[in-house]
Design a protein around this motif. Structure first.
Motif, PDB file in Angstrom:
ATOM      1  N   GLN A  70      59.161  -7.214  14.805  1.00  0.00           N
ATOM      2  CA  GLN A  70      57.749  -6.836  14.964  1.00  0.00           C
ATOM      3  C   GLN A  70      57.019  -6.923  13.624  1.00  0.00           C
ATOM      4  OE1 GLN A  70      56.997  -3.000  16.897  1.00  0.00           O
ATOM      5  NE2 GLN A  70      58.956  -3.201  17.941  1.00  0.00           N
ATOM      6  N   SER A  71      57.668  -6.419  12.595  1.00  0.00           N
ATOM      7  CA  SER A  71      57.040  -6.334  11.277  1.00  0.00           C
ATOM      8  C   SER A  71      56.787  -7.700  10.668  1.00  0.00           C
ATOM      9  CB  SER A  71      57.910  -5.488  10.337  1.00  0.00           C
ATOM     10  OG  SER A  71      58.099  -4.187  10.854  1.00  0.00           O
ATOM     11  N   LYS A  72      57.655  -8.673  10.946  1.00  0.00           N
ATOM     12  CA  LYS A  72      57.532 -10.007  10.358  1.00  0.00           C
ATOM     13  C   LYS A  72      56.221 -10.678  10.723  1.00  0.00           C
ATOM     14  CE  LYS A  72      60.919 -12.939   9.838  1.00  0.00           C
ATOM     15  NZ  LYS A  72      62.067 -13.819  10.110  1.00  0.00           N
ATOM     16  N   GLU A  73      55.658 -10.290  11.865  1.00  0.00           N
ATOM     17  CA  GLU A  73      54.400 -10.900  12.309  1.00  0.00           C
ATOM     18  C   GLU A  73      53.189 -10.278  11.609  1.00  0.00           C
ATOM     19  OE1 GLU A  73      54.223 -10.582  16.536  1.00  0.00           O
ATOM     20  OE2 GLU A  73      56.155 -11.596  16.850  1.00  0.00           O
ATOM     21  N   LEU A  74      53.384  -9.110  11.010  1.00  0.00           N
ATOM     22  CA  LEU A  74      52.248  -8.370  10.459  1.00  0.00           C
ATOM     23  C   LEU A  74      52.336  -8.084   8.965  1.00  0.00           C
ATOM     24  CD1 LEU A  74      52.200  -5.699  13.309  1.00  0.00           C
ATOM     25  CD2 LEU A  74      50.606  -7.610  13.110  1.00  0.00           C
ATOM     26  N   MET A  75      53.549  -8.088   8.429  1.00  0.00           N
ATOM     27  CA  MET A  75      53.745  -7.613   7.054  1.00  0.00           C
ATOM     28  C   MET A  75      54.429  -8.648   6.177  1.00  0.00           C
ATOM     29  SD  MET A  75      55.099  -3.924   8.387  1.00  0.00           S
ATOM     30  CE  MET A  75      55.820  -3.351   6.863  1.00  0.00           C
ATOM     31  N   LYS A  76      54.254  -8.492   4.874  1.00  0.00           N
ATOM     32  CA  LYS A  76      54.947  -9.346   3.904  1.00  0.00           C
ATOM     33  C   LYS A  76      56.413  -8.942   3.834  1.00  0.00           C
ATOM     34  CE  LYS A  76      50.908  -9.997   0.913  1.00  0.00           C
ATOM     35  NZ  LYS A  76      50.346  -9.737  -0.430  1.00  0.00           N
ATOM     36  N   VAL A  77      57.237  -9.873   3.396  1.00  0.00           N
ATOM     37  CA  VAL A  77      58.676  -9.624   3.282  1.00  0.00           C
ATOM     38  C   VAL A  77      58.959  -8.455   2.348  1.00  0.00           C
ATOM     39  CG1 VAL A  77      60.870 -10.593   2.440  1.00  0.00           C
ATOM     40  CG2 VAL A  77      59.370 -11.977   3.879  1.00  0.00           C
ATOM     41  N   THR A  78      58.249  -8.405   1.228  1.00  0.00           N
ATOM     42  CA  THR A  78      58.482  -7.314   0.264  1.00  0.00           C
ATOM     43  C   THR A  78      58.176  -5.945   0.879  1.00  0.00           C
ATOM     44  OG1 THR A  78      56.261  -7.738  -0.589  1.00  0.00           O
ATOM     45  CG2 THR A  78      58.098  -8.652  -1.840  1.00  0.00           C
ATOM     46  N   THR A  79      57.147  -5.879   1.725  1.00  0.00           N
ATOM     47  CA  THR A  79      56.773  -4.619   2.385  1.00  0.00           C
ATOM     48  C   THR A  79      57.834  -4.205   3.399  1.00  0.00           C
ATOM     49  OG1 THR A  79      54.468  -5.324   2.174  1.00  0.00           O
ATOM     50  CG2 THR A  79      54.895  -3.427   3.572  1.00  0.00           C
ATOM     51  N   ILE A  80      58.348  -5.193   4.145  1.00  0.00           N
ATOM     52  CA  ILE A  80      59.413  -4.904   5.119  1.00  0.00           C
ATOM     53  C   ILE A  80      60.653  -4.395   4.391  1.00  0.00           C
ATOM     54  CG2 ILE A  80      60.943  -5.891   6.878  1.00  0.00           C
ATOM     55  CD1 ILE A  80      58.709  -7.959   7.441  1.00  0.00           C
ATOM     56  N   ASN A  81      61.022  -5.059   3.306  1.00  0.00           N
ATOM     57  CA  ASN A  81      62.212  -4.645   2.543  1.00  0.00           C
ATOM     58  C   ASN A  81      62.051  -3.248   1.956  1.00  0.00           C
ATOM     59  OD1 ASN A  81      63.702  -6.935   3.071  1.00  0.00           O
ATOM     60  ND2 ASN A  81      63.080  -8.004   1.219  1.00  0.00           N
TER      61      ASN A  81
END
Length: 308
Positions: A74-85
């Motif tokens: 879900q997050s990959k569609e809305l957020m940057k990789v650094t934010t997800i990590n």
């Protein structure tokens, strides 16, 4: 009918007393306080847990690996990789704590890895850009602009973080050294000043005078300096000087690191000067600016000048 042996995981869940997120959060944050983590770190955990709960729409203590995987997708569609990590690191700390303390039977983060991210170019300022910046700051002859000039000198000379800069007290300045107390890893360290920074800092302290706060850098109203206002003013100076790069405390930190490496400072010394707890980041700096080192070696290699 013969009774069964060991209960299955589903059966264990039926008989196990349910524990709420509020209860486990209380235990987790208590552990954070006992380990003396910074308030900023604890707030980071709170914010990330709250955001994850909203996304998952369920109790974190009840999450399984599939839930974390769904969260990532879900997050990959809305957020940057650094934010997800950043969120995954918080969840990993949380679930590791729960599993270690036997609050959960399975760690949903056990097989979850951080997402791979492309290494971005680290921006640094060149000599001409630094000179333009100082010229811009010095256009006005006010207390604030002189303070900002000294701030830039300290940032560029020492590579301290913004939070460390605003945490410096007047008594922490000792000749050509500053004791950095408000550090990210809670270990105090000493940073060193060049002659020009030391002299300008002495002048600033004299002009600063005696005020109610013992913080070194103060506002126009003699109050403790807000970190956000430092960043805002540096951005403003960067635009006025027509520098097409981000002008920020971290840009000065990277610039200082690059210049030190090019001048031959070893990675371990630089690691301590910058306050890194892990040499990995420092080594990345060395790898990034390897070409500069190669040029330096050509000019100053150990065999230069030998008739052999």
């Amino acid at each position: 009918m013969k009774r069964r042996g060991e209960l299955t995981d589903d059966e264990l869940r039926i008989i196990k007393k349910k524990i709420s997120d509020d209860e486990v959060f209380e235990k987790f944050y208590k552990d954070c306080y006992l380990r003396n983590l910074r308030p900023a770190t604890i707030n980071y955990y709170k914010n990330e847990f709250h955001a994850a709960k909203l996304k998952l729409n369920k109790q974190l203590v009840e999450c399984e690996q599939k839930d974390i995987e769904d969260l990532i997708l879900q997050s990959k569609e809305l957020m940057k990789v650094t934010t997800i990590n950043t969120r995954l690191r918080a969840l990993r700390a949380f679930y590791n704590f729960l599993y270690k303390n036997k609050i959960i039977n399975k760690n949903p983060m056990k097989n979850i890895k951080l997402l791979r991210d492309r290494q971005k170019t680290i921006e640094t300022l060149e000599n001409q850009e630094i000179e333009k910046l100082f010229k811009t700051i010095r256009k006005q002859k006010t207390f604030v602009t002189f303070r900002d000039e000294v701030i830039v000198l300290v940032l560029l000379d020492t590579g301290v973080r913004l939070s460390e800069l605003v945490g410096i007290n007047v008594e922490d300045v000792r000749g050509n050294t500053i004791i950095i107390r408000r550090t990210k890893n809670l270990f105090e360290r000493t940073v060193y000043l060049s002659e020009i920074t030391e002299e300008q800092l002495k002048r600033y302290i004299k002009i600063r005078g005696q005020v109610d706060t013992n913080k070194l850098f103060i506002s126009q109203d003699n109050k403790e300096l807000n970190p956000h206002s430092v960043q805002t003013r540096l951005t403003k100076y960067g635009k006025e000087a027509n520098i097409n790069k981000r002008v920020s405390p971290h840009t000065f930190r990277h610039t200082m690191a690059k210049r030190m490496i090019v001048l031959g400072v070893d990675a371990f010394s630089l690691m301590h000067l910058l306050g890194h707890t892990d040499i990995t980041i420092t080594k990345r700096y060395v790898n990034l600016w390897g070409q500069d080192l190669e040029q330096k070696h050509k000019l100053h290699g150990a065999l230069i000048g030998l008739k052999i």
